[in-house]
Design an enzyme around this catalytic site. Structure first.
Site, mmCIF file in Angstrom:
data_model
loop_
_atom_site.group_PDB
_atom_site.id
_atom_site.type_symbol
_atom_site.label_atom_id
_atom_site.label_comp_id
_atom_site.label_asym_id
_atom_site.label_seq_id
_atom_site.Cartn_x
_atom_site.Cartn_y
_atom_site.Cartn_z
ATOM 1 N N PRO A 2 -16.046 23.408 -6.655
ATOM 2 C CA PRO A 2 -16.387 25.199 -5.738
ATOM 3 C C PRO A 2 -17.310 24.246 -4.641
ATOM 4 O O PRO A 2 -18.283 23.457 -4.144
ATOM 5 C CB PRO A 2 -17.707 25.328 -6.656
ATOM 6 C CG PRO A 2 -17.565 24.705 -7.877
ATOM 7 C CD PRO A 2 -17.019 23.445 -7.775
ATOM 8 N N GLU A 3 -16.287 24.290 -4.006
ATOM 9 C CA GLU A 3 -17.044 24.494 -2.268
ATOM 10 C C GLU A 3 -17.379 25.582 -0.869
ATOM 11 O O GLU A 3 -16.939 27.204 -1.857
ATOM 12 C CB GLU A 3 -16.374 23.458 -1.422
ATOM 13 C CG GLU A 3 -15.972 22.141 -2.339
ATOM 14 C CD GLU A 3 -16.040 20.552 -1.596
ATOM 15 O OE1 GLU A 3 -16.033 20.645 -0.040
ATOM 16 O OE2 GLU A 3 -14.991 20.044 -2.063
ATOM 17 N N LYS A 51 -22.945 27.453 -0.355
ATOM 18 C CA LYS A 51 -22.043 27.528 -1.787
ATOM 19 C C LYS A 51 -22.673 28.588 -2.786
ATOM 20 O O LYS A 51 -22.727 28.488 -4.120
ATOM 21 C CB LYS A 51 -22.053 26.201 -1.896
ATOM 22 C CG LYS A 51 -21.114 25.120 -1.165
ATOM 23 C CD LYS A 51 -21.524 23.793 -1.774
ATOM 24 C CE LYS A 51 -21.764 22.608 -1.176
ATOM 25 N NZ LYS A 51 -21.477 21.356 -1.966
ATOM 26 N N ARG A 247 -22.539 10.432 -3.839
ATOM 27 C CA ARG A 247 -21.077 10.904 -4.365
ATOM 28 C C ARG A 247 -20.580 9.608 -4.199
ATOM 29 O O ARG A 247 -20.461 9.156 -3.131
ATOM 30 C CB ARG A 247 -21.223 12.104 -3.267
ATOM 31 C CG ARG A 247 -22.284 13.454 -3.193
ATOM 32 C CD ARG A 247 -21.974 13.870 -4.583
ATOM 33 N NE ARG A 247 -20.999 15.222 -5.090
ATOM 34 C CZ ARG A 247 -20.925 15.744 -4.666
ATOM 35 N NH1 ARG A 247 -21.915 16.242 -3.685
ATOM 36 N NH2 ARG A 247 -19.901 16.478 -4.999
#
Ligand SMILES: [Zn+2]
Length: 287
Positions: A2-3, A51, A247
């Site tokens: 989900p972005e 988001k 990340r």
């Protein structure tokens, strides 16, 4: 994953399907939502800010959710997942809205939404395009920061997730490790990224190449140690543990060289995105 574009599409889908419908029953299997009952409230609409998902009701309450990496929402049919899965289920007049394993999920007063989204930078997928000058000045508050880490900080700009932090940098030929303050053409970089995510939010599914095949919808994301699709050099990257911005990352050591000052390669972006409808978005830099 989900972005911002995915959440924007989810919000639009929830609003299209359920706006104006009364919640018949609300079922929660979630210790954080004990005592919360939305039955009787009419769903007014849904919005995405970065988001964050905000589902608003006519009794002054908002269901606030952030999916992080694990959460999901089902819009329409009843969820078939086992009953023990952490969830909220809203039984609407014509179907169900079900949130499953949503890491941030709460019911707040609509008047208090600012408290959960007020810290965010300009929203890439808002109905009106964001002010990219404002985004650039926020990014440049910490000029030594690697550009990928700066783009992922939602206080600078809301909506980019790791997929865009990797793919966008490949498209414009700049290393994700490049200090954001040393990039020549930051405005163009933001223009390309904004055009990509807004186009994907409006059209979906999430795609950074413009090619139709599902296996070919990203250039380098998830392809560390494989050959660069442009020059065949073996792709380099960070694992989540080693990454300065926590990340995973991927880049081509040849196409995305780090130099003291690195210019955004707009000709490369135009070539790589020749098939992508983002080329026609208003934010895409003109020649
Ligand atoms: Zn390359």
């Amino acid at each position: 994953m989900p972005e911002g574009d995915t959440i924007r599409r989810l919000a639009d889908k929830v609003a299209r399907r359920f706006a104006g419908e009364r919640c018949q029953r609300s079922v929660t299997r979630d210790p954080r939502l004990v005592g919360v009952d939305l039955a009787g409230a009419t769903l007014l609409g849904a919005d995405a800010v970065g988001k964050h998902l905000l589902v608003r009701f006519d009794d002054g309450r908002t269901l606030h959710a952030h999916l992080l990496m694990t959460g999901s929402f089902r819009v329409g049919p009843a969820a078939t997942e086992p009953a023990w899965r952490r969830r909220i289920e809203l039984w609407m007049e014509t179907g169900r809205l079900t949130g499953l394993d949503v890491p941030i999920l709460e019911v707040i007063r609509t008047a208090d939404e600012e408290a959960v989204v007020g810290h965010l930078g300009p929203d890439l997928c808002a109905p009106e395009p964001p002010d990219l000058g404002e985004v650039a000045s926020r990014l440049l508050r910490e000029p030594a920061r690697p550009v990928a880490g700066a783009l992922l900080d939602q206080r600078n700009v809301a909506g980019f997730g790791n997929l865009y932090a990797v793919e966008l940098m490949f498209v414009v030929g700049v290393s994700p490790n490049q200090p954001v303050g040393t990039i020549d053409g930051l405005d163009e970089l933001l223009g390309v990224g904004t055009a990509l995510i807004r186009t994907n939010a409006a059209r979906g599914p999430q795609n950074t190449t413009g090619r139709r095949l599902a296996t070919d919808d990203h250039f380098v994301y998830g392809r560390r140690h494989r050959p660069c699709p442009v020059c065949a050099t073996t792709l380099d990257g960070w694992s989540e543990r080693d990454s300065p911005w926590q990340r995973v990352s991927v880049w081509c050591p040849s196409c995305q060289r780090s130099t003291p000052s690195r210019t955004v390669d707009l000709a490369r972006a135009r070539r790589l995105l020749a098939l992508h409808p983002a080329r026609r978005d208003a934010a895409f830099p003109v020649a």
